[in-house]
Design a protein around this motif. Structure first.
Motif, short mmCIF file in Angstrom:
data_model
loop_
_atom_site.label_atom_id
_atom_site.label_comp_id
_atom_site.label_asym_id
_atom_site.label_seq_id
_atom_site.Cartn_x
_atom_site.Cartn_y
_atom_site.Cartn_z
N LEU A 195 -2.53 11.80 79.20
CA LEU A 195 -1.24 12.57 79.42
C LEU A 195 -0.20 12.06 78.17
N ALA A 196 -0.23 10.78 78.14
CA ALA A 196 0.72 10.19 77.19
C ALA A 196 0.43 10.39 75.82
N ILE A 197 -0.80 10.15 75.44
CA ILE A 197 -1.35 10.56 74.09
C ILE A 197 -1.34 11.88 73.90
N PHE A 198 -1.45 12.98 74.91
CA PHE A 198 -1.22 14.28 74.72
C PHE A 198 0.23 14.45 74.15
N ALA A 199 1.15 13.95 74.93
CA ALA A 199 2.39 14.16 74.74
C ALA A 199 2.81 13.42 73.14
N LEU A 200 2.34 12.47 72.68
CA LEU A 200 2.47 12.02 71.41
C LEU A 200 1.97 12.75 70.38
N LEU A 201 0.62 13.22 70.51
CA LEU A 201 0.08 14.34 69.55
C LEU A 201 0.77 15.50 69.55
N LEU A 202 1.16 16.20 70.49
CA LEU A 202 1.96 17.35 70.54
C LEU A 202 3.28 17.13 69.76
N LEU A 203 4.12 16.23 70.13
CA LEU A 203 5.30 16.15 69.50
C LEU A 203 5.16 15.66 67.76
N LEU A 204 4.05 15.00 67.24
CA LEU A 204 3.76 14.85 66.03
C LEU A 204 3.30 15.94 65.44
#
Length: 299
Positions: A195-204
């Motif tokens: 979930l943390a990686i998802f949030a990072l990828l979506l933000l980028l």
């Protein structure tokens, strides 16, 4: 009436309620299947939304999703069975009992990547464009799918007495750990990490649409490889049911390979300042006008 304190201990125990959600006669709906279906549907909708934001025809994602499902689920099962062949060689019918668990995400990723390469080549669209659009959905789907391990009481870690310890029924414990009741909920660790990686990828991804930062084609997928694999490497070290190759944990070896590929790809893009090799040439990409959404073509 005063309830026995043991009742409260069981009532608030972190433990699976069982693998079956609903059972009517011979028909059973399992949590694992429901979660996989949910992950696929959420992933398709999200990737189509991201495709629209990049002015890519979202119909490509719908078509690609069929390819991914057809390839990824059998690929995940085949990968698992190959490394657990001793448990299936005398009972081959169990190979197809995927509803009981026993799939490997690395097998799904490999099979999905191959399917996407073939799809991109046939449709004459850039592989890395599709990979960037799918990566956030993939990691979100992994976060959802990991809860299937919870309901199946599998993919847990070593014994622990931490406050968030997970109770594992005796029948699901490794024989050498039968005297332990509580284990690391590694499925939860990986779900939260994803979930943390998802949030990072979506933000980028969303910031990249505005050019802050300017992301080159393939960056999101390469960051997915690195981010997911970093978490999987250390979490895998806690598990008691890892697929093994001699004394080595296969998932850790694959994770190291994925990290190396991701770093090499980023170096190729940003240090050498060259586009990633693709299955189509720039000329073919220009000819494949169906890649663009109808909205962008009308401008």
């Amino acid at each position: 009436m005063i309830l026995n304190p043991h009742f409260w201990h069981l009532a608030f125990q972190f433990a699976s309620p069982g693998p079956i959600l609903v059972e009517v006669g011979p028909i059973a709906i399992r949590w694992y299947g429901l979660l996989i279906a949910t992950a696929v549907l959420v992933g398709v909708f999200l990737s189509q939304y991201l495709a629209q934001r990049r002015n890519v025809n979202p119909e490509f994602i719908g078509d690609l999703a069929i390819w991914l499902v057809v390839a990824a689920i059998p690929g995940a099962r085949l990968y698992y069975v190959l490394f657990e062949w001793d448990n299936y060689v005398n009972n081959p019918a169990q190979i197809f009992a995927i509803w009981r668990g026993g799939i490997a995400i690395h097998g799904a990723i490999i099979a999905g990547a191959i399917a996407t390469l073939i799809f991109a080549r046939l449709q004459k669209v850039p592989f890395w464009q599709l990979a960037d659009l799918v990566a956030p959905s993939l990691i979100l789907g992994q976060a959802i799918g990991r809860w299937g391990n919870f309901f199946n009481s599998e993919a847990f870690g070593a014994p622990t007495d931490l406050p968030w310890k997970l109770y594992i029924p005796l029948a699901r414990r490794p024989p050498d750990l039968a005297n332990f009741e509580y284990f690391h909920p590694t499925f939860l660790y990986e779900s939260l990490w994803n979930l943390a990686i998802f949030a990072l990828l979506l933000l980028l991804f969303l910031r990249g649409l505005k050019g802050k930062p300017h992301l080159k084609l393939g960056t999101i997928f390469l960051l997915y490889l690195i981010g997911y694999s970093l978490g999987r490497f250390w979490i895998e070290g806690l598990r008691t049911d890892s697929l093994m190759l001699g004394p080595l944990r296969i998932a850790q070896l694959v994770s190291l390979g994925a990290i190396a590929i991701g770093l090499a790809g980023l170096g190729w893009l940003y240090l050498l300042r060259r586009p990633l090799p693709d299955v189509v040439s720039h000329r073919e990409t220009d000819a494949g006008s169906t890649l663009q959404s109808s909205h962008s073509r009308s401008k």
